[in-house]
Each structure stands twice: as C-alpha cells, then as structure tokens.
Scaffold this motif. Structure first.
Motif, PDB file in Angstrom:
ATOM      1  N   LYS A  48       0.842  -1.202  -0.113  1.00 11.77           N
ATOM      2  CA  LYS A  48      -0.064  -0.073   0.067  1.00 11.77           C
ATOM      3  C   LYS A  48       0.941   1.466  -0.011  1.00 11.77           C
ATOM      4  N   PHE A  49       0.414   2.254  -0.778  1.00 11.88           N
ATOM      5  CA  PHE A  49       1.090   3.569  -0.581  1.00 11.88           C
ATOM      6  C   PHE A  49       1.079   4.241   0.706  1.00 11.88           C
ATOM      7  N   SER A  50       0.355   3.844   1.666  1.00 11.83           N
ATOM      8  CA  SER A  50       0.016   4.712   3.061  1.00 11.83           C
ATOM      9  C   SER A  50       1.003   3.806   3.980  1.00 11.83           C
ATOM     10  N   VAL A  51       1.928   2.786   3.665  1.00  9.70           N
ATOM     11  CA  VAL A  51       3.067   2.248   4.338  1.00  9.70           C
ATOM     12  C   VAL A  51       4.063   3.290   4.333  1.00  9.70           C
ATOM     13  N   MET A  52       4.641   3.808   5.598  1.00 13.87           N
ATOM     14  CA  MET A  52       5.898   4.356   6.049  1.00 13.87           C
ATOM     15  C   MET A  52       6.955   3.635   5.947  1.00 13.87           C
ATOM     16  N   GLU A  53       7.775   4.176   5.376  1.00 14.51           N
ATOM     17  CA  GLU A  53       9.222   3.390   4.982  1.00 14.51           C
ATOM     18  C   GLU A  53      10.497   3.828   5.981  1.00 14.51           C
ATOM     19  N   ASN A  54      10.114   4.532   7.264  1.00 14.61           N
ATOM     20  CA  ASN A  54      10.811   5.115   7.906  1.00 14.61           C
ATOM     21  C   ASN A  54      11.794   4.160   8.496  1.00 14.61           C
ATOM     22  N   ASP A  55      11.666   2.808   8.892  1.00 14.22           N
ATOM     23  CA  ASP A  55      12.541   2.126   9.341  1.00 14.22           C
ATOM     24  C   ASP A  55      12.818   0.915   8.197  1.00 14.22           C
ATOM     25  N   TRP A  56      12.690   1.176   7.041  1.00 14.85           N
ATOM     26  CA  TRP A  56      12.908   0.512   5.746  1.00 14.85           C
ATOM     27  C   TRP A  56      14.691   0.729   5.588  1.00 14.85           C
ATOM     28  N   GLU A  57      15.252  -0.295   4.979  1.00 10.39           N
ATOM     29  CA  GLU A  57      16.695  -0.088   4.746  1.00 10.39           C
ATOM     30  C   GLU A  57      16.588   0.225   2.988  1.00 10.39           C
ATOM     31  N   LYS A  58      17.482   1.391   2.848  1.00 12.08           N
ATOM     32  CA  LYS A  58      17.561   1.371   1.509  1.00 12.08           C
ATOM     33  C   LYS A  58      18.763   0.443   0.664  1.00 12.08           C
ATOM     34  N   VAL A  59      18.312  -0.323  -0.439  1.00 10.56           N
ATOM     35  CA  VAL A  59      19.288  -1.044  -0.886  1.00 10.56           C
ATOM     36  C   VAL A  59      19.330  -1.078  -2.440  1.00 10.56           C
TER      37      VAL A  59
END
Length: 680
Positions: A48-59
């Motif tokens: 979903k677009f609404s998911v926040m990615e603050n704690d996601w890793e950039k790969v």
C-alpha cells in the motif's frame, strides 16, 4: 544412439555485457530498477502507498537478504518486502508496458499501484508481467514485491542440503515498453525469437526461425523483417514475412538458408551470426536482435563427444553463481570475472550447477566457445509433490535459453535417489521431464547426474547419463576411478559414460598432508587436493570414451550448516577461493594441461616452511628446458617428461633462513619465484 544437434543464438557485444540486461531489451525503451526500500519479516499491506518506510533499509538490486548463510551457520528463511517508486516516461504512454525480473529467490508476489499482478515460484528463472493498464503517467508508480525463501515441498529444490536457498531480488529488474503489436516478451519471459537448424551440409545451412508475436491494437496487418549478419557484421541475407494477425498471440514460422555457413566450433571458432527481427506495423517498429551459431554434435560410446563430425574432448568445471562478498547478488563484472577464469584455465566445457544461471553467463559461454550443461534444481531429495513446479522450471530454462549455441544438454536431475522401486514419484517425474524436454526442444539431448551405481531406478532415463564420483574422498581410493571406468566400459560397451562431478577439498591455509582429515574433518591440505587432481586427470585424459568430465567445483561455495575443512559453512572443493582472490595450486595444474597459454608455476608455494633438503614441484606445459635457481645460483635443469605436465626437482639443498626459489624457461622468457624459509 547417434543424435545430431544444432546450434545457434543469443550473445551480446562486450559493451552490452557490462549492462545487467538481456539482449532483447536493448532496442526497447527501458528503465533498470536498482533503487529499492527493503524490510525483512512478515508485514501486512506492505504493497500500500500508505505504508511508511522510516524503518526500511535502502538497498540496490541485485540484492540478497541471506548473507547470514555465508557468515553464520544457518540463515533466515521467510518473508521480505521490496518497494520502489518509478515514474514512467510519457514516451511510453501509447505503448505496452512490461516488468521483467531475471531472478527472485525463491518465490515472488508482485504488486503495481497496490494491485497484485502475479506470482512466480522458482528462484532461478526469469518472469515477465504486462502492467500497461496499471501504470499511471505523470506520477510515481509503486512497485512492491513480497519475497519468500522458506522451504516449499511443492517447489524444487525441496531442501538446501547441497546449496543455500538465498532470498531476495538478486538479479536485475527492468520496466520496458513495446508497440501494441510486438514480438512477445511474455512467451515464458523469453526473447520471443527461436532459431533452429533443420539441415546442414558443406554448402548450405537450412534454418527455421519462429517468432512469437502479440497484438492488442486494431491493426491486423504487419511485416516481420529479418536481417542476418555474420560475425563481422556483414549482411548475409534478408527477407520479409507479411502478417495478417487474426489472433492476439501467434507463432510465425519462416525458413531460410545460409550459403557456405561458418560453424560454431567450440573454443576453436565460436562463430556467431546475428539476426535482427523487426515487427513493422505502420510507423511502429519492435526490434529484437539476437545472435546464433550453427553446429551439430553427437556422443559416441567409444569416441566420446563429437562436435561438427570431429572428436572434441569435453573437460571442464562445475560452477555455482555466488561470491563470498555478495552471495548470489553478483554484478555482470563478477560474472565476467568468473568466465574469464574458466576461460583462462582452458576448460572446453562447463556445468552450471544446479539451476538456471544468469543470461550473461550463457552469453559468455557462447562467445568463448565453452560447451555448457544447463540444468534445473531437481536435486538430492524429493517430496513427490514438486512435479508441476519442476516442469515449469524446465519449460522456463529451455524456452529462455533455447538459442544459446553453447548449451548442448538439458540436465534433469542431480543425485535424486529412488531407493525402493522404479515406480517412485521421482522416477515417474524424470520420465515426464525427459519427454517434456524433447517436446520443447527437438534438437538437444538430456542428461542427469547420478551418485548411484551404473544401473539404478533413476538411471539411464535421460539420453545421456553421468556420474558424480568421489573416489578416495568419501569412499575407496583415488585410483578406483580408473577401475570403475574400465570395468563398466567393458561391461556396457554401448553405454555412454560421463563424469559429472569429481574433486576433493582443499584449504589454502592448510599445508601439511600428514594432518589430512577426510571427508568431514577440519584439515584439508591444499597439497592433497593437488595430488588427487594430478592422479585423477591422468585417468580421465587416458580414456577418450568418457564423453565429458567436470571438476567439482571451480569456486569454493557456501553450504550453511557445514563445518568441515577448518572454515564453517563452506564447501572447499573449488579450484579458486570463495572470494576469487586465490587460485589454488590445482588451478595451475589444470591450466598447464588444458590451456594453450604458456604456464610455468611453482606448486606447493604456500608450504613455505621447509627442511634443508626438499622437493620442488613445477607445473609447466613448456616443451623446453627449465632452469631451477636457489638463492641466485642455477642448481638444476630439466626437460619435461610427464604427460600431465608435472616436473619435480628432487633433493634440492636449501640454506637456513630465507631462500629465494626461481624457475626460468629457456631464454628467460617465462619465470616464477617464491620465498621459503628453513627454520634455524
């Protein structure tokens, strides 16, 4: 049985090989999706677009989340998510738009703008979805992929006892566009173009080209224009097929002839023709460029492998796709490095274990003239429920790689055992896979790799049979390879015999043969590995009826849970270390025997602590005198007497402390040197 086969296609230029992209996308507008957000674990609604990615890793893709398989014993098996935003250019607005994954381990569910567009099960083959109706122009589009590498008894391989099941988007991902009337990229995610040799003599090669076309436009009429060029880019011929497309998907077949054909002839001359296929519909053109080669082959029970009606020895290595630094998420630069090493050693054949490899690897095999065994990951154990997926993966392997002239066999299984009866599910499945392979490709033969006896419930179903033999490591003595081969060649004179795996462990940090602990201990001396290969290669070399032999393995590779040879989670049987930093002594032994490049190499060089009197062993293929110098003084001269290119200087006197050892060819054109120490 004398079976003739073809071949042909697909290879890029060296410049294009540096781009992680299959050749048939080069002439289509495309976007390589490299920047992703990543999070491991089970998540709800991550598409979903609404998911926040603050704690996601950039790969960056290629990427794997299973490096713990290499670094530790055991590794994470489960869900992970990848997300990226992409703006599709206005230039694609009137075209059909596709997304293609070259490989995701081991299962993938793909979402575009929150809509699930499909699922793919199998960690090694490409898959492609059309996303035309879901893409929004002028704004960011969300691509989300749910990945899973958990065990699945309905998917091959069913367990990871032989190699790690890495998770992740570990090969390139591309969004690209085509006209509405196109050469279909969705025919099993292949190029949509297939070339087959139908007849050959010295004057003419008769070929068929089949092109899968797809149409979503209102226009039914189009033209397929073909241009054939030779390896120098000179136009050989061109022709046109007129289309009146009444069905949305259709295979168009055409025949053509090449006069005075130049054959694809292995390492001697891997000649590649080019076909440019253009689908022209008014002002719209869809272009696919491939290359192809022309050849025949057969296998004889006494003469071995026959290429273009001449005996051609197949000797080479097996290869996994992973590096210590990257796992399977390797770059084209890594793949090129691997193939350069295989080329350097002088291999004429390559077994790509135990699954479909990157398209780049097959392309390089075509270009370098290395005969290649391609296979599916039907390995070791079976569940009885994996049949549908095995057939899917075999279909993808063959269709996606149909045009590679280097591929000479389709491998159906490795070390799958039917202990109880010829009616076990794995036996029935093998028969079905063999029939499917011949239905999909009438030009190649099938093979399999057995670790059982000369006859078994699984054996001799495929056209060719080969055996994984580890005499002297897991059982018996090294010399038993000769006894086994001769015994069964005599007993079954019409049976074609190949050796699909042979080898033993070798750790470059272990340099004392007296401490050997085989096969599961903690000490695998490098010298023992060299000694084994010296003995075994002579056995194989002297038996031309062996249709092919493959060293296990070209490179060390990871097996999570293994604890052998002094380094955990590692199979040490490679000729080159896992990080590609060190070529072991056995590498140079084979280079001296297989390569036409001059070789002069002091073996056992890492055994640097010596006694006052020592033996110096040299691998060389030079037919001239070799001088040995110790501390700047010539102490001996020898000419080559060994038929496996080993030279030994016995009872060489050293001095206490450091000793400079050097060998020179006649005229000092080639030299090698080491420093060894004698303790005071």
């Amino acid at each position: 049985m004398f079976r003739k086969v073809l071949f042909f296609i697909v290879i890029m230029s060296v410049q294009n090989l540096c781009v992680a992209q299959v050749s048939f996308l080069q002439n289509r507008e495309n976007i390589n999706l490299t920047e992703w957000s990543f999070r491991k674990g089970r998540l709800n609604y991550a598409e979903k677009f609404s998911v926040m990615e603050n704690d996601w890793e950039k790969v960056k893709v290629p990427h794997t989340y299973s490096m713990d398989a290499i670094e530790d014993i055991g590794y994470y098996k489960g869900d992970a998510w990848y997300r990226t935003l992409v703006e599709v250019p206005a230039s694609m607005a009137q075209e059909r738009i596709f997304i293609r994954f070259e490989g995701v381990g081991q299962e993938a569910q793909v979402f575009v703008n929150e809509k699930r567009i499909g699922k793919h099960v199998g960690g090694y083959s490409a898959f492609c979805f059309e996303i035309t109706d879901l893409v929004k122009h002028g704004q960011k589009n969300l691509i989300a992929v749910k990945v899973n590498n958990s065990p699945n008894f309905k998917r091959i391989p069913v367990d990871d006892n032989l190699f790690n099941h890495y998770g992740g988007i570990y090969r390139p991902v591309t969004i690209f566009s085509t006209p509405k009337y196109n050469i279909s990229p969705q025919h099993q995610a292949s190029s949509g173009v297939f070339v087959e040799l139908k007849g050959l003599d010295k004057k003419t090669a008769k070929l068929e080209i089949r092109t899968h076309v797809s149409n979503t436009s209102d226009q039914k009429k189009a033209q397929l224009k073909y241009t054939i060029k030779d390896a120098k880019g000179k136009k050989v011929l061109s022709f046109v097929e007129s289309l009146d497309q009444s069905e949305p998907n259709h295979m168009v077949s055409s025949t053509f002839e090449i006069k005075k054909p130049v054959l694809w002839n292995g390492r001697k001359n891997p000649h590649l023709y080019t076909v440019e296929a253009e689908l022209v519909n008014g002002d719209f053109v869809d272009k696919v460029v491939q290359t192809f080669g022309i050849r025949t082959y057969s296998v004889d029970a006494n003469k071995g492998f026959i290429l273009n009606n001449e005996p051609y020895r197949l000797y080479g290595v097996c290869k996994h796709q992973e590096w210590k630094q990257f796992g399977p998420a390797v770059s084209d630069e890594n793949l090129i490095k691997d193939m350069e090493l295989i080329d350097e050693i002088g291999a004429t054949a390559l077994r790509l274990s135990h699954y479909q490899h990157s398209n780049t690897t097959y392309d390089l095999s075509d270009k370098k003239g290395i005969l290649t065994w391609a296979e599916i990951p039907f390995v070791h154990d079976y569940s009885g429920r994996e049949g549908k997926n095995a057939k899917q993966q075999l279909t993808e392997l063959i269709t996606q790689n149909y045009n590679h002239p280097s591929i000479f066999v389709w491998g159906l299984w490795n070390e799958v055992r039917a202990y109880n009866s010829p009616d076990e599910p794995c036996v029935i499945l093998t028969k079905e896979l063999n029939a499917l392979a011949h239905e999909l490709d009438k030009t190649r033969i099938t093979t399999s790799a057995s670790d059982r006896g000369m006859t078994s419930n699984m054996g001799n179903i495929s056209d060719l049979q080969a055996w994984n033999k580890y005499f002297g490591w897991y059982y018996g003595k090294y010399e038993d390879m000769a006894t086994w081969l001769d015994k069964f060649h005599t007993k079954y004179p019409d049976r074609k015999i190949g050796i699909s795996e042979y080898g033993i462990g070798g750790n470059i940090y272990h340099q004392d043969r007296s401490k050997l602990e085989k096969p599961n201990g903690n000490f695998f001396p490098e010298q023992e590995q060299s000694y084994y290969h010296e003995l075994t290669w002579k056995i194989l070399k002297d038996r031309p009826y062996v249709w092919g032999s493959f060293i296990w393995n070209m490179f060390d590779f990871s097996v999570a849970g293994w604890n052998r040879g002094g380094i955990s989670s590692l199979n040490h049987k490679g000729l080159v270390t896992f990080d590609r930093e060190t070529k072991k002594d056995a590498f140079y032994f084979y280079k001296a025997n297989w390569s036409e490049e001059p070789v002069l190499y002091i073996a056992e060089r890492r055994n640097a602590n010596r006694k006052l009197q020592t033996t110096i062993k040299v691998y060389t293929n030079l037919n001239e005198a070799i001088e040995l110098h110790v501390n700047g003084k010539q102490v001996a001269v020898q000419n080559q007497k060994s038929d496996v290119n080993i030279m030994k200087f016995e009872n060489v006197e050293l001095s206490e402390g450091k000793n400079i050892i050097a060998v020179f060819s006649k005229g000092k054109a080639l030299k090698d040197g080491v420093i060894w120490t004698v303790q005071k």
